[in-house]
Design an enzyme around this catalytic site. Sequence first.
Site, mmCIF file in Angstrom:
data_model
loop_
_atom_site.group_PDB
_atom_site.id
_atom_site.type_symbol
_atom_site.label_atom_id
_atom_site.label_comp_id
_atom_site.label_asym_id
_atom_site.label_seq_id
_atom_site.Cartn_x
_atom_site.Cartn_y
_atom_site.Cartn_z
ATOM 1 N N HIS A 1 0.891 -0.946 -0.491
ATOM 2 C CA HIS A 1 0.096 0.210 -0.119
ATOM 3 C C HIS A 1 0.731 0.351 -0.252
ATOM 4 O O HIS A 1 0.788 2.611 -0.710
ATOM 5 C CB HIS A 1 -1.293 -0.263 0.886
ATOM 6 C CG HIS A 1 -2.038 -0.844 0.866
ATOM 7 N ND1 HIS A 1 -2.188 -2.065 1.622
ATOM 8 C CD2 HIS A 1 -3.279 -0.723 -0.410
ATOM 9 C CE1 HIS A 1 -3.407 -2.223 1.333
ATOM 10 N NE2 HIS A 1 -4.117 -1.731 0.446
ATOM 11 N N GLU B 1 -2.766 -11.840 -15.685
ATOM 12 C CA GLU B 1 -2.264 -12.798 -14.802
ATOM 13 C C GLU B 1 -1.172 -13.791 -14.354
ATOM 14 O O GLU B 1 -0.460 -13.593 -12.834
ATOM 15 C CB GLU B 1 -2.855 -12.021 -14.059
ATOM 16 C CG GLU B 1 -3.556 -10.039 -14.323
ATOM 17 C CD GLU B 1 -4.524 -9.525 -13.188
ATOM 18 O OE1 GLU B 1 -3.804 -9.342 -12.530
ATOM 19 O OE2 GLU B 1 -5.533 -9.843 -12.995
ATOM 20 N N ASP C 1 0.450 -9.075 -10.611
ATOM 21 C CA ASP C 1 -0.601 -10.580 -9.612
ATOM 22 C C ASP C 1 1.160 -11.458 -10.816
ATOM 23 O O ASP C 1 1.010 -12.443 -10.726
ATOM 24 C CB ASP C 1 -1.411 -10.422 -10.172
ATOM 25 C CG ASP C 1 -2.499 -10.505 -8.906
ATOM 26 O OD1 ASP C 1 -2.104 -10.657 -8.095
ATOM 27 O OD2 ASP C 1 -3.128 -10.112 -9.433
ATOM 28 N N CYS D 1 -0.699 -2.493 -17.719
ATOM 29 C CA CYS D 1 -1.986 -1.737 -16.902
ATOM 30 C C CYS D 1 -1.136 -1.394 -15.724
ATOM 31 O O CYS D 1 -1.615 -1.337 -14.548
ATOM 32 C CB CYS D 1 -3.014 -1.769 -16.689
ATOM 33 S SG CYS D 1 -4.025 -3.931 -16.612
HETATM 34 C C1 PEP Z 1 -2.393 -6.688 -11.142
HETATM 35 O O1 PEP Z 1 -2.458 -7.721 -11.674
HETATM 36 O O2 PEP Z 1 -1.089 -6.379 -12.107
HETATM 37 C C2 PEP Z 1 -2.834 -5.207 -12.100
HETATM 38 C C3 PEP Z 1 -2.969 -4.470 -12.586
HETATM 39 O O3 PEP Z 1 -4.370 -5.973 -11.157
HETATM 40 P P1 PEP Z 1 -4.357 -5.325 -9.530
HETATM 41 O O4 PEP Z 1 -3.018 -4.563 -9.401
HETATM 42 O O5 PEP Z 1 -6.071 -4.646 -9.045
HETATM 43 O O6 PEP Z 1 -4.640 -6.515 -9.161
HETATM 44 MG MG MG Z 2 -4.254 -8.084 -10.315
#
Ligand code: PEP
Ligand code: MG
Length: 558
Positions: A184, A411, A435, A482
């Site tokens: 976080h 992921e 992930d 992303c």
């Molecule tokens: C990721 O896993 O890279 C992602 C963008 O999703 P989150 O961070 O919400 O798990």
């Molecule tokens: Mg993710």
Amino acid sequence: MPVLYGIGIGRRVALGPARRMAPPLPEPGAEPRTADAAAETAAVDAAVAAVAAELAARGERAGGEARAVLEAQALMAQDPALRDLVIQRIDAGATGERAVFEAFEEFRGMLAGLGGYLAERAADLADVAQRVIARLRGVPVPGVPESETPFILVADDLAPADTALLDLDRVLGVVTRDGGPTSHTAILARARSIPAIVGVADAGSIADGALVLLDAEMGEATVDPDAAAQERARERIAAEASRAAAPLAPGALADGTPVPLLANLGRPEEAEAALALGAEGVGLFRTEFLFLDAERAPSADEQAERYRALLAAFPGRKVVVRCLDAGADKPLAFLTPDPEENPALGLRGLRALRAHEDVLHDQLAALARAAEQTEADLWVMAPMVADVEETAWFARVAREHGLRTVGVMAEVPSLALQAEAVVAACDFVSIGTNDLTQYTLAADRLLGSVASYQDPWHPAVLSLIERLGAAGIAHGTPVGVCGEAAADPQLAVVLVGLGVTSLSMTPAALADVRAELAATTLEQARAAAAAALEATSARAARDAAATARATHAHPATT
Ligand code: PEP
Ligand code: MG
């Protein structure tokens, strides 16, 4: 000039005196008071009044959302019902400190039971109680130090509330002992553009007041830097400021190759700030963030209203909405099963949606309706998709709802290993590097002890991305990124070199990534990617990419 190492967040440099976060106070003892009740009550009253005034003044300075939070805290601290609880305890023989500790805790429980805004703020009462007790004891208030001059904050770790409330005029940077790149603290620091180094094992050795040079790009904190290092840092700080003020052109490489730069958002209200920072659209809208507190699944009508608000902010632009990604660190009461032994490997993401198909149908119907009523170009994707069968299943269900552009998040390594079939079974792929790294390296992204594994520069992760990028190019299917990796300017270059066609990130990172892409040709990006892929570790990949980029002939300079 000791140098401490950790995981850098962002790429900025900061220079300033260290201020250490005071540790939490030990619980006040239950021994009977020695002072008389009236004196003890007067001391508590004075401490509460001073703390309330302090909170209100901080709110005034902070403005915006922080002001409302701090004013609510000041009001709660002075609630007459709370004072009655304190006095009852003092009258029964408790010390002022103990009475405050117990009464604030009881009051917190009462507020939490009432629901609404005050219930949300009740959690802050523990912090207010610590402030009052610190005053009574005459010791520094635990938490972020208050200072009239800018400083570098040094802490074991920060609570999300600490990070959200950091005063950006005062806090130049953050060094923490704990935390990984997707903790976080890191995500919020990145979102707020605060240079940070997390996971610095020796952070405790930085003395209060020592001059610290924080280099987030290198993940290095230098204590007592020499004059030359200070001078170089000041030059970089000035260069960063001018880059942040550069015009908001669409993302593109130096040779003109477009690389759309999109925003990661969690609420429609964040759209305006993202557009102001030059976001060309949205590459990841995390719908689960809208419903983290919901006990029951939101209705299609309720959802459609939120999605309409989001899409209306981006007429004519691409908006990628992710279906509810429940589970692990983001449990949703209506989707997440009873506690699991290993929630990251459990019934999460698309798996949870398949187990509650009615929730998925409501969401897809709401998205289709919002798209019809607005001008945005809506793309919809599923989280945590394991393979081509799940890809085809989701694409079919989403298209049955009338959604035109349907994709999946990459992921899970198994999906990347089926890249060729996956890009043929849907309209686009978005790589979630947070992930993907966690699962490739088998390291829980929330666990500080394995934070060093959570590095998307690892060549094993890059090779999965390459596989997806190459499949996307061969099939003409867009493949974006992303995850947090897109926000690292050097890694963004490598991702483009691996065949990634768009990058989505926290809006605060857009300026740095835009500048880095504009200074790089596609040829250089490919050279950097090839070098990184051949490296044997994350650190070696970073170094190899930098060397390859610097030495690879720039057509304009040969
Ligand atoms: C990721 O896993 O890279 C992602 C963008 O999703 P989150 O961070 O919400 O798990
Ligand atoms: Mg993710």
